[in-house]
Scaffold this motif. Sequence first.
Motif: not given
Length: 319
Positions: A285-289, A102-106, A223-224
């Motif tokens: 919270p973690l807004p940037v991975v 699956l070509d998914h992105v964060v 979570l992403v």
Amino acid sequence: MMKTNPFNRRDALIALAAAAGAVALPAFAQPVTKAIFGYTAVTDFASVFIAREEGYFTKRSLDIEPKLIPLNPSIPPAIQSDSLQLGGPTPSVFLQAVEGGLDHVVLTGGGATSKSMTGIGLVAKAGANIKTAQDCIGKKIGVPGLGAFLHVGFRAWLKTQGVDSTKVTFIEASFPQHGDLLRGGSLDAVVTADPFMSRIVSSGTGYVASYYSTFLPDGLPTLVFTARRDWVQKNPAAAKAFQAAIAESAVFINNPKNAAKVREHIGKYIKLPPEVLATVQLSPPLPVVQEKQLAWWSDQMLEQKLLKARPNLAALIVK
């Protein structure tokens, strides 16, 4: 003296007025991007709930509809089929989906791990006499998604305690089922999280055998928030707007003055009464991975034979 061409001057003024008008256009006049976001019944999706309820999506011309999904591993297939356009798989579920083709992105992250967090744990059935990792051998333990965050993290903890995780039987069960399965004797223990963990313990159905997650490094994404790569390519402005809305939600969550509102918004989407939510510990919270944060999960999964090869992590994150 050279005369000004009236037509050129008129055209310039028209163009200038049009540009000024375009800048002045209110946000509601811009095209609205609609998307369905898949979430599971955990508090680490708080930033999505807040962005919707506080209007952070709306003011950026986004119409994001949260949709409850019982099991986390169901989210990537739903995104792939376009039943969802966005969703929040755990990092391990995401990485397995990518390796599966699956070509998914964060786009952003949800919550983050913290050594002070005691909202995740191994909860044993009352009378099970499970107290240590060694006591888990030969037992049936429920997890809210095989290969998901809690499962992978728990197996990593077992290894640090000298226990071979293959000697434990893991059974997939959604969070709301955990209490009933313990009560009925189908499971010996569950790897679960608040608010479900607190309800199981307060009811006397089970007890916390270990806050195993406190061994995890700080600041890892729990979570992403992801999308198909082609969706991001077709909707670049919407993708950036989503990132900005989640970042604004993180600021809201981090403000102590908003504590009651944060819990109110969470309660609307995971259907828990205020008195229960009032006792739940919320993860930061973690807004940037970042790549290094995904790398920890990738390494654990390689060791547990949940991945065959380490992916190109940098290519999986939308900057």
